[in-house]
Design a protein around this motif. Structure first.
Motif, PDB file in Angstrom:
ATOM      1  N   PRO A 189       0.888  -1.400   0.200  1.00  0.00           N
ATOM      2  CA  PRO A 189      -0.032  -0.302   0.186  1.00  0.00           C
ATOM      3  C   PRO A 189       0.794   0.936   0.078  1.00  0.00           C
ATOM      4  O   PRO A 189       0.338   2.116  -0.882  1.00  0.00           O
ATOM      5  N   GLU A 247     -13.570  -2.020   9.038  1.00  0.00           N
ATOM      6  CA  GLU A 247     -12.459  -2.351   8.048  1.00  0.00           C
ATOM      7  C   GLU A 247     -13.063  -2.709   7.168  1.00  0.00           C
ATOM      8  O   GLU A 247     -12.645  -2.613   5.976  1.00  0.00           O
ATOM      9  N   ARG A 251     -12.212  -0.982   3.778  1.00  0.00           N
ATOM     10  CA  ARG A 251     -11.521  -2.090   2.077  1.00  0.00           C
ATOM     11  C   ARG A 251     -12.892  -1.334   1.683  1.00  0.00           C
ATOM     12  O   ARG A 251     -12.329  -1.510  -0.204  1.00  0.00           O
ATOM     13  N   SER A 254     -11.845   1.819  -0.116  1.00  0.00           N
ATOM     14  CA  SER A 254     -10.591   1.930  -1.668  1.00  0.00           C
ATOM     15  C   SER A 254     -11.110   0.961  -2.444  1.00  0.00           C
ATOM     16  O   SER A 254     -10.817   1.102  -3.633  1.00  0.00           O
ATOM     17  N   ASP A 255     -11.838  -0.605  -2.774  1.00  0.00           N
ATOM     18  CA  ASP A 255     -11.487  -1.143  -3.556  1.00  0.00           C
ATOM     19  C   ASP A 255     -12.675  -0.700  -4.798  1.00  0.00           C
ATOM     20  O   ASP A 255     -12.519  -1.380  -6.058  1.00  0.00           O
ATOM     21  N   ALA A 264      -5.043   3.332  -2.175  1.00  0.00           N
ATOM     22  CA  ALA A 264      -4.427   2.366  -1.628  1.00  0.00           C
ATOM     23  C   ALA A 264      -3.867   3.232  -0.647  1.00  0.00           C
ATOM     24  O   ALA A 264      -4.300   2.403   0.641  1.00  0.00           O
ATOM     25  N   PRO A 267      -6.216   0.812   2.674  1.00  0.00           N
ATOM     26  CA  PRO A 267      -4.672  -0.540   2.982  1.00  0.00           C
ATOM     27  C   PRO A 267      -3.572  -0.090   3.660  1.00  0.00           C
ATOM     28  O   PRO A 267      -3.361  -0.438   4.880  1.00  0.00           O
ATOM     29  N   TRP A 268      -3.725   0.841   3.954  1.00  0.00           N
ATOM     30  CA  TRP A 268      -2.419   1.972   4.189  1.00  0.00           C
ATOM     31  C   TRP A 268      -2.939   2.319   5.673  1.00  0.00           C
ATOM     32  O   TRP A 268      -2.203   1.734   6.832  1.00  0.00           O
ATOM     33  N   LEU A 270      -4.857   0.561   7.612  1.00  0.00           N
ATOM     34  CA  LEU A 270      -5.767  -0.317   8.255  1.00  0.00           C
ATOM     35  C   LEU A 270      -4.693  -0.652   8.582  1.00  0.00           C
ATOM     36  O   LEU A 270      -4.832  -1.547   9.725  1.00  0.00           O
ATOM     37  N   GLU A 271      -3.187  -1.399   7.767  1.00  0.00           N
ATOM     38  CA  GLU A 271      -2.125  -1.569   8.304  1.00  0.00           C
ATOM     39  C   GLU A 271      -1.480  -0.948   9.307  1.00  0.00           C
ATOM     40  O   GLU A 271      -0.329  -1.777  10.096  1.00  0.00           O
TER      41      GLU A 271
END
Length: 330
Positions: A189, A247, A251, A254-255, A264, A267-268, A270-271
């Motif tokens: 990401p 979450e 997602r 983003s999707d 991106a 996901p960035w 979330l991580e």
């Protein structure tokens, strides 16, 4: 213009992803750019905002990871416990590289050429201090342009420092640091954010991603030059989703995005949950009081999905509003 051809000085590996101008010079992360040209003397506040949000170097646009960040110091006295600067920090290897190709950093007789500081002569001694973290980033009203805000970076945890009068004094240090250069950890990401940010035709997509990651909650952020197109509710609304959404919701957003950077940033986020850069942590903490938490869905059972005067489904024979007024656990 730059001082020497890029090929005359070893290029750090972390700078090899940067695009180059028509003369072959890497276009560093902090300067304004377009497909029509690059102005190395024009620092972009909206790009500084991206660097602050994701904790990236102002030269290579890559993460600091566990390396100290270097900040130029225009004072010969002892360093304070917290140093604040209007310039974004850089890696040591990037600072040493820039000192050999940037005319202002290269020669003690150099003068700045931008409209606001035209004629300013470089200090005889250039001093770079290293710090362990950027503890805060704030938008402050410019002393040169009333009503216009610029970003200022606060650093803490001094590591060490170096200084020089001419590049000859730091060439051995540069050679040593270049030989020991490590590859920086970049997740998928983060890489998907770095790639568009380094392009010459980057039109602000990554600035939008930084805003929704939490920079939109920074005080006076939209009073900075270059942020005018981002004013309005959209980025704040999405930033609220990135702050308090589930979450699955993050997602899903983003999707469904057609924009590379927006796709991106979810996901960035979330991580990085629980491990955001300190400046972004502060902005997101401020956002907690600005974003209204969505109301939870009504629980099943009497008092909610059952009419209040209907018999309670629990079988007591009493009316639902008197038996289980708050609902019945499933």
């Amino acid at each position: 213009m730059m001082h020497a051809p890029q090929s005359a000085v070893g290029l750090p590996r972390r700078m090899r992803h940067l695009e180059v101008d028509h003369r072959g010079y890497p276009v560093i992360a902090t300067v304004d750019r377009s497909t029509e040209g690059v102005d190395f003397g024009a620092v972009s506040e909206r790009r500084k905002l991206v660097l602050a949000a994701f904790d990236w170097c102002a030269v290579c646009g890559m993460p600091f990871a566990d390396e100290p960040r270097r900040q130029s110091v225009y004072d010969n006295g002892p360093l304070p416990s917290a140093l604040t600067s209007g310039e974004a920090p850089v890696h040591e290897v990037c600072a040493l590289y820039a000192a050999q190709v940037c005319p202002y950093l290269f020669s003690p007789r150099s003068r700045l050429g931008d409209d606001m500081r035209k004629g300013t002569v470089r200090d005889p001694v250039m001093r770079f201090a290293g710090f362990r973290s950027t503890s805060a980033v704030t938008a402050r009203e410019s002393q040169l342009q009333p009503g216009v805000h610029t970003l200022h970076f606060e650093h803490r945890g001094q590591a060490d420092e170096f200084s020089y009068r001419s590049p000859e004094e730091i060439r051995d240090r540069f050679a040593d640091v270049l030989a020991r250069e490590k590859d920086l950890p970049v997740s998928d990401p983060e890489g998907a954010l770095i790639r568009p940010f380094s392009r010459l035709d980057e039109g602000g997509e990554v600035t939008g991603a930084a805003l929704v990651a939490g920079a939109a909650f920074a005080k006076d952020v939209f009073a900075m030059p270059g942020l005018e197109p981002f004013r309005g509710k959209h980025h704040l609304t999405v930033a609220g989703l990135m702050l308090k959404g589930t979450e699955e919701e993050i997602r899903e957003f983003s999707d469904g995005s057609q924009d590379e950077a927006f796709g991106a940033v979810g996901p960035w986020v979330l991580e990085r949950t629980g491990q955001f850069p300190l400046a972004l942590q502060r902005w997101r903490a401020r956002g907690q009081g600005m974003v209204r938490r969505p109301a939870p869905p009504p629980p099943p059972g009497p008092g909610r999905t059952v009419a209040k005067n209907a018999p309670c489904p629990c079988g007591s024979g009493r009316k639902a509003r008197r038996c289980h007024p708050s609902g019945l656990a499933g």
